[in-house]
Write a protein that holds these residues in place. Sequence first.
Motif, PDB file in Angstrom:
ATOM      1  N   CYS A   1      34.416  33.312  37.097  1.00 45.16           N
ATOM      2  CA  CYS A   1      34.982  33.299  38.456  1.00 45.16           C
ATOM      3  C   CYS A   1      34.460  32.192  39.299  1.00 45.16           C
ATOM      4  N   VAL A   2      35.082  31.202  40.095  1.00 45.86           N
ATOM      5  CA  VAL A   2      34.456  30.231  40.787  1.00 45.86           C
ATOM      6  C   VAL A   2      33.856  30.870  42.237  1.00 45.86           C
ATOM      7  N   ALA A   3      34.095  32.183  42.442  1.00 43.75           N
ATOM      8  CA  ALA A   3      33.610  32.835  43.795  1.00 43.75           C
ATOM      9  C   ALA A   3      32.206  33.384  43.461  1.00 43.75           C
ATOM     10  N   CYS A   4      32.243  34.269  42.181  1.00 41.36           N
ATOM     11  CA  CYS A   4      30.846  35.077  42.203  1.00 41.36           C
ATOM     12  C   CYS A   4      30.331  34.791  40.814  1.00 41.36           C
ATOM     13  N   GLY A   5      30.932  33.835  39.844  1.00 36.84           N
ATOM     14  CA  GLY A   5      30.479  33.641  38.784  1.00 36.84           C
ATOM     15  C   GLY A   5      30.380  34.423  37.661  1.00 36.84           C
ATOM     16  N   SER A   6      30.869  35.800  37.927  1.00 35.16           N
ATOM     17  CA  SER A   6      31.105  36.828  36.838  1.00 35.16           C
ATOM     18  C   SER A   6      32.002  36.291  35.743  1.00 35.16           C
ATOM     19  N   ASP A   7      31.881  36.945  34.521  1.00 32.73           N
ATOM     20  CA  ASP A   7      32.945  36.654  33.663  1.00 32.73           C
ATOM     21  C   ASP A   7      33.794  37.886  33.283  1.00 32.73           C
ATOM     22  N   GLU A   8      34.025  38.581  34.353  1.00 27.31           N
ATOM     23  CA  GLU A   8      34.681  39.706  34.590  1.00 27.31           C
ATOM     24  C   GLU A   8      36.074  39.319  34.130  1.00 27.31           C
ATOM     25  N   PRO A   9      37.327  40.129  33.744  1.00 26.98           N
ATOM     26  CA  PRO A   9      38.598  39.646  33.405  1.00 26.98           C
ATOM     27  C   PRO A   9      38.978  38.780  34.593  1.00 26.98           C
ATOM     28  N   ILE A  10      39.351  37.654  33.997  1.00 22.89           N
ATOM     29  CA  ILE A  10      39.756  36.608  35.151  1.00 22.89           C
ATOM     30  C   ILE A  10      41.443  36.983  35.268  1.00 22.89           C
ATOM     31  N   VAL A  11      41.957  37.109  36.756  1.00 16.51           N
ATOM     32  CA  VAL A  11      43.335  37.327  37.112  1.00 16.51           C
ATOM     33  C   VAL A  11      43.867  36.426  37.874  1.00 16.51           C
ATOM     34  N   ALA A  12      43.178  35.505  38.342  1.00 21.28           N
ATOM     35  CA  ALA A  12      43.938  34.510  39.235  1.00 21.28           C
ATOM     36  C   ALA A  12      43.494  33.065  39.217  1.00 21.28           C
ATOM     37  N   PHE A  13      44.058  32.024  39.929  1.00 19.31           N
ATOM     38  CA  PHE A  13      43.739  30.755  39.741  1.00 19.31           C
ATOM     39  C   PHE A  13      43.851  29.976  41.096  1.00 19.31           C
ATOM     40  N   ASP A  14      42.778  29.401  41.722  1.00 14.94           N
ATOM     41  CA  ASP A  14      43.172  29.054  43.100  1.00 14.94           C
ATOM     42  C   ASP A  14      42.675  27.671  43.088  1.00 14.94           C
ATOM     43  N   LEU A  15      44.073  26.961  43.503  1.00 10.59           N
ATOM     44  CA  LEU A  15      43.720  25.390  43.620  1.00 10.59           C
ATOM     45  C   LEU A  15      42.814  24.858  44.556  1.00 10.59           C
ATOM     46  N   ASP A  16      42.424  25.591  45.829  1.00 13.45           N
ATOM     47  CA  ASP A  16      41.814  25.109  46.784  1.00 13.45           C
ATOM     48  C   ASP A  16      40.212  25.181  46.081  1.00 13.45           C
ATOM     49  N   GLN A  17      40.190  26.203  45.478  1.00 16.17           N
ATOM     50  CA  GLN A  17      38.668  26.442  44.828  1.00 16.17           C
ATOM     51  C   GLN A  17      38.574  25.820  43.387  1.00 16.17           C
ATOM     52  N   GLY A  18      39.675  25.362  42.979  1.00 14.83           N
ATOM     53  CA  GLY A  18      39.532  24.706  41.615  1.00 14.83           C
ATOM     54  C   GLY A  18      39.340  25.516  40.310  1.00 14.83           C
ATOM     55  N   GLY A  19      39.607  26.513  40.455  1.00 17.59           N
ATOM     56  CA  GLY A  19      39.172  27.426  39.147  1.00 17.59           C
ATOM     57  C   GLY A  19      39.843  28.792  39.369  1.00 17.59           C
ATOM     58  N   VAL A  20      39.420  29.585  38.252  1.00 14.45           N
ATOM     59  CA  VAL A  20      39.818  30.976  38.047  1.00 14.45           C
ATOM     60  C   VAL A  20      38.893  32.055  38.969  1.00 14.45           C
ATOM     61  N   LEU A  21      39.655  33.055  39.156  1.00 17.54           N
ATOM     62  CA  LEU A  21      38.844  34.293  39.793  1.00 17.54           C
ATOM     63  C   LEU A  21      39.108  35.381  39.248  1.00 17.54           C
ATOM     64  N   CYS A  22      38.176  36.402  39.349  1.00 13.62           N
ATOM     65  CA  CYS A  22      38.113  37.774  38.837  1.00 13.62           C
ATOM     66  C   CYS A  22      38.958  38.740  39.932  1.00 13.62           C
ATOM     67  N   ARG A  23      39.182  39.886  39.402  1.00 15.23           N
ATOM     68  CA  ARG A  23      39.964  40.764  40.150  1.00 15.23           C
ATOM     69  C   ARG A  23      39.333  40.967  41.680  1.00 15.23           C
TER      70      ARG A  23
END
Length: 238
Positions: free
Chosen positions: A152-174
Motif C-alpha cells: 500500500c503506497v499510503a501505509c506500507g502494509s501488504d494487507e490485501p490490495i483493493v485500489a490503484f490511485d494515479l496521483d499516488q502512483g500505486g496500489v492501496l489497501c482497504r
Amino acid sequence: MTLYRDHGVVLRTYKLGEADRIVVLMTAEHGKVRAVAKGVRKTKSRFGGRLEPLSHVSLLLYQGRELDVVSQAETLDHLRPLHDDLGRLTRGVAMLEAVDQLAQEREPNPRLYQMLVGALRALSAADSPLLLGAFYWKVLAAEGLHPELEQCVACGSDEPIVAFDLDQGGVLCRACRRGAPISADALVLLRRVLGGELAAVLREPVGPATHEVDALAVRAMEHHIERRLRSVEVLGQV
Ligand SMILES: [Zn+2]
C-alpha cells in the motif's frame, strides 16, 4: 546543408502547401523530428506510400533550422496486418499518439523508439488484448513512472490490495483506499507485465482482468501526458 541518416517511425503527417506534407517521425538517434516531404501528395511521388503513419523507414534527411527535409525514404517493415484490421490499426495509432506526446524534438530517446518498433512488430505478428496496455505500462516505467504494486503506497502494509490511485502512483489497501478499484486478478497481471513476464502475459486470453489492466494503462498514460488520447476513444467504438 548537413545530410544525416536515421531510422524512424512516422507518427503523423499534415499538409503543407499544394503538394507537400510535414512528416512527424520518432527516430532512433535524433528523437522526434519534423521534416518536409516534398511532392509527397502528387500521384507520382518518389516516396510512394512510404511516409504514412505507422511506416517504419530508413531515411536520408537534410537538417534544416526548423524543419528537416526528407531526401530518401526506404521501407524497413511492412506491418501489413495492421492495415487490414481496424482494431489493430487503431491500437497502433494509439501507440503513435502516446509516443508523439512523450518524445521531445531532437532529443534522442533510442529506448522509446525501440519499444515502439517492437510493439508495432508484435501487434503486426499477432493481436493480443494486452498489447496496447502493456506497451503503455512499459513506456511509463521506462520514463521513471514504475507504479508501486507490492505494498500500500499510503501505509506500507501488504494487507490485501483493493485500489490503484494515479496521483499516488500505486496500489492501496482497504483502509487507505482511493482512486479506482483493482481486482486481485488484474493486480497479478499488472505485476507480471512489469515484472519481466511480458511474453507470457501477451498470450493471456481476453477477459475481465486484461480489460482492467488495459483500461488502467490508458488512464495512467492520460494522467501522465495530461490529456485524453483521441485514438483510444475511437478504439472504444471499434
Ligand atoms: Zn494502506
